[in-house]
Design a protein around this motif. Structure first.
Motif, PDB file in Angstrom:
ATOM      1  N   GLN A  33      32.048  57.150  22.508  1.00 22.62           N
ATOM      2  CA  GLN A  33      33.132  57.952  23.079  1.00 22.62           C
ATOM      3  C   GLN A  33      33.232  57.831  24.595  1.00 22.62           C
ATOM      4  N   ALA A  34      32.194  57.286  25.228  1.00 19.70           N
ATOM      5  CA  ALA A  34      32.222  57.135  26.686  1.00 19.70           C
ATOM      6  C   ALA A  34      33.302  56.128  27.076  1.00 19.70           C
ATOM      7  N   GLU A  35      33.986  56.384  28.165  1.00 22.77           N
ATOM      8  CA  GLU A  35      35.046  55.470  28.584  1.00 22.77           C
ATOM      9  C   GLU A  35      35.216  55.496  30.095  1.00 22.77           C
ATOM     10  N   PHE A  36      35.705  54.391  30.624  1.00 25.49           N
ATOM     11  CA  PHE A  36      36.042  54.310  32.040  1.00 25.49           C
ATOM     12  C   PHE A  36      37.269  55.178  32.308  1.00 25.49           C
ATOM     13  N   ASP A  37      37.393  55.639  33.535  1.00 31.69           N
ATOM     14  CA  ASP A  37      38.493  56.500  33.946  1.00 31.69           C
ATOM     15  C   ASP A  37      39.561  55.663  34.644  1.00 31.69           C
ATOM     16  N   GLU A  38      40.796  55.772  34.209  1.00 34.95           N
ATOM     17  CA  GLU A  38      41.880  54.992  34.815  1.00 34.95           C
ATOM     18  C   GLU A  38      42.200  55.449  36.236  1.00 34.95           C
ATOM     19  N   ASN A  39      41.692  56.593  36.643  1.00 37.25           N
ATOM     20  CA  ASN A  39      41.928  57.083  38.002  1.00 37.25           C
ATOM     21  C   ASN A  39      40.763  56.795  38.947  1.00 37.25           C
ATOM     22  N   VAL A  40      39.782  56.026  38.478  1.00 32.67           N
ATOM     23  CA  VAL A  40      38.616  55.688  39.302  1.00 32.67           C
ATOM     24  C   VAL A  40      38.618  54.196  39.608  1.00 32.67           C
ATOM     25  N   LEU A  41      38.720  53.865  40.881  1.00 35.99           N
ATOM     26  CA  LEU A  41      38.634  52.485  41.345  1.00 35.99           C
ATOM     27  C   LEU A  41      37.191  52.171  41.692  1.00 35.99           C
ATOM     28  N   MET A  42      36.682  51.050  41.195  1.00 35.77           N
ATOM     29  CA  MET A  42      35.312  50.624  41.471  1.00 35.77           C
ATOM     30  C   MET A  42      35.344  49.414  42.391  1.00 35.77           C
ATOM     31  N   GLU A  43      34.458  49.399  43.397  1.00 38.25           N
ATOM     32  CA  GLU A  43      34.486  48.333  44.392  1.00 38.25           C
ATOM     33  C   GLU A  43      33.095  47.781  44.685  1.00 38.25           C
ATOM     34  N   PHE A  44      33.027  46.451  44.759  1.00 39.76           N
ATOM     35  CA  PHE A  44      31.883  45.757  45.340  1.00 39.76           C
ATOM     36  C   PHE A  44      32.273  45.402  46.775  1.00 39.76           C
ATOM     37  N   ASN A  45      31.491  45.863  47.742  1.00 40.61           N
ATOM     38  CA  ASN A  45      31.762  45.604  49.155  1.00 40.61           C
ATOM     39  C   ASN A  45      30.770  44.588  49.696  1.00 40.61           C
ATOM     40  N   ILE A  46      31.274  43.577  50.398  1.00 41.96           N
ATOM     41  CA  ILE A  46      30.420  42.538  50.965  1.00 41.96           C
ATOM     42  C   ILE A  46      30.672  42.462  52.470  1.00 41.96           C
ATOM     43  N   ASP A  47      29.601  42.658  53.247  1.00 44.88           N
ATOM     44  CA  ASP A  47      29.641  42.560  54.700  1.00 44.88           C
ATOM     45  C   ASP A  47      29.026  41.226  55.103  1.00 44.88           C
ATOM     46  N   LEU A  48      29.763  40.423  55.849  1.00 44.00           N
ATOM     47  CA  LEU A  48      29.312  39.084  56.206  1.00 44.00           C
ATOM     48  C   LEU A  48      28.705  38.989  57.599  1.00 44.00           C
TER      49      LEU A  48
ATOM     50  N   ASN B 101      27.088  41.686  59.417  1.00 45.11           N
ATOM     51  CA  ASN B 101      26.070  42.698  59.691  1.00 45.11           C
ATOM     52  C   ASN B 101      26.582  43.836  60.572  1.00 45.11           C
ATOM     53  N   ASP B 102      27.900  44.119  60.535  1.00 44.52           N
ATOM     54  CA  ASP B 102      28.404  45.299  61.238  1.00 44.52           C
ATOM     55  C   ASP B 102      28.523  46.494  60.299  1.00 44.52           C
ATOM     56  N   LEU B 103      28.055  46.300  59.051  1.00 42.00           N
ATOM     57  CA  LEU B 103      28.042  47.348  58.028  1.00 42.00           C
ATOM     58  C   LEU B 103      29.439  47.851  57.704  1.00 42.00           C
ATOM     59  N   LYS B 104      30.405  46.957  57.821  1.00 44.19           N
ATOM     60  CA  LYS B 104      31.776  47.229  57.385  1.00 44.19           C
ATOM     61  C   LYS B 104      32.187  46.115  56.431  1.00 44.19           C
ATOM     62  N   GLU B 105      32.900  46.469  55.393  1.00 48.19           N
ATOM     63  CA  GLU B 105      33.250  45.485  54.391  1.00 48.19           C
ATOM     64  C   GLU B 105      34.187  44.425  54.944  1.00 48.19           C
ATOM     65  N   ASP B 106      33.872  43.163  54.644  1.00 43.64           N
ATOM     66  CA  ASP B 106      34.717  42.027  54.993  1.00 43.64           C
ATOM     67  C   ASP B 106      35.402  41.451  53.758  1.00 43.64           C
ATOM     68  N   VAL B 107      34.730  41.560  52.604  1.00 39.77           N
ATOM     69  CA  VAL B 107      35.242  41.022  51.342  1.00 39.77           C
ATOM     70  C   VAL B 107      35.091  42.098  50.274  1.00 39.77           C
ATOM     71  N   LEU B 108      36.101  42.198  49.416  1.00 37.24           N
ATOM     72  CA  LEU B 108      36.079  43.181  48.338  1.00 37.24           C
ATOM     73  C   LEU B 108      36.289  42.519  46.986  1.00 37.24           C
ATOM     74  N   ILE B 109      35.653  43.086  45.971  1.00 34.80           N
ATOM     75  CA  ILE B 109      36.003  42.849  44.573  1.00 34.80           C
ATOM     76  C   ILE B 109      36.241  44.222  43.972  1.00 34.80           C
ATOM     77  N   GLN B 110      37.412  44.420  43.395  1.00 31.32           N
ATOM     78  CA  GLN B 110      37.800  45.722  42.861  1.00 31.32           C
ATOM     79  C   GLN B 110      37.944  45.654  41.346  1.00 31.32           C
ATOM     80  N   ALA B 111      37.798  46.811  40.695  1.00 31.82           N
ATOM     81  CA  ALA B 111      37.986  46.881  39.248  1.00 31.82           C
ATOM     82  C   ALA B 111      38.548  48.251  38.887  1.00 31.82           C
TER      83      ALA B 111
END
Length: 230
Positions: free
Chosen positions: A72-87, A89-99
């Motif tokens: 019965q568990a399911e993902f929420d259509e109102n929740v965006l999931m993100e992988f953040n990649i900083d290239l 070292n300023d600790l701010k995202e430069d590249v994103l992968i979203q789902a």
């Protein structure tokens, strides 16, 4: 915007074992997120069997009991999931992968370069990949442009001895942790999203970050969930 984050660092190449596998667990999240469909349980990043690729894993909704609760568990259509990649070292995202979930499928976007940082995100629909969400019986994996994608339930891989940990904090564990200990999360499940991505698609990472391997180019990585404001 309700937001949850796990932060970590991973080397772009497996020159030393310390840099090959990253594991980060957070099964007891902030009260406003704990037990919700935006609650992050684990983040894993490791080198794929193909050394030119990385595998990124975001696990949500930890401690789901096996059986019907998992079904019965399911993902929420109102929740965006993100992988953040900083290239750099300023600790701010430069590249994103979203789902994000739409009906019976998970839509992945990216990787793409971004100048957008902070609590708010815009979904980049120009680089889109779609995979049907797996069930316990049926597993679906999509492969496109050298990338692989998966979304669905999995047994929680994170090992943690909660009982001994609590005893240690209370001063009642004189011998510390036992080996191997008792896995509190054994038999429980999570909802996972998994991306295998060529390193070349992420951009060039910076060196001199990892003190144990200063010459090794290194990514800073973290994952987030962001809930749509109604």
């Amino acid at each position: 915007m309700i937001k949850s984050k796990l932060f970590a660092v991973i080397s772009s190449v497996g020159l030393i074992f310390l840099a090959i596998v990253l594991i980060s667990g957070d099964h007891n999240d902030a009260p406003s997120l704990r037990g919700t469909k935006a609650d992050i349980a684990d983040f894993y990043a490791f080198q794929a069997p193909d050394s030119d690729k990385l595998v990124l894993v975001l696990n949500l909704q930890g401690l789901i009991p096996a059986g019907l609760p998992t079904e019965q568990a399911e993902f929420d259509e109102n929740v965006l999931m993100e992988f953040n990649i900083d290239l750099n070292n300023d600790l701010k995202e430069d590249v994103l992968i979203q789902a994000i979930k739409r009906r019976d499928s998970m839509y992945f976007f990216g990787p793409f370069q971004t100048n957008e940082t902070g609590l708010e995100s815009t979904i980049n629909t120009e680089i889109m990949h779609k995979v049907k969400i797996s069930t316990k019986e049926d597993v679906f994996i999509t492969e496109e442009n050298g990338m692989k994608f998966f979304a669905g339930p999995r047994e929680d891989p994170f090992f943690f001895d909660q009982t001994q940990f609590d005893a240690y904090l209370a001063g009642n564990a004189k011998g510390g942790f036992t080996d191997p200990g008792t896995d509190t999360y054994a038999g429980t499940n999570v909802l996972s999203i998994v991306v295998e991505v060529p390193k070349a698609m992420l951009g060039t990472p910076v060196s001199n970050v990892n003190p144990f391997a200063p010459g090794t180019p290194t990514y800073n990585m973290w994952v987030e969930t962001k809930r749509k404001i109604q």
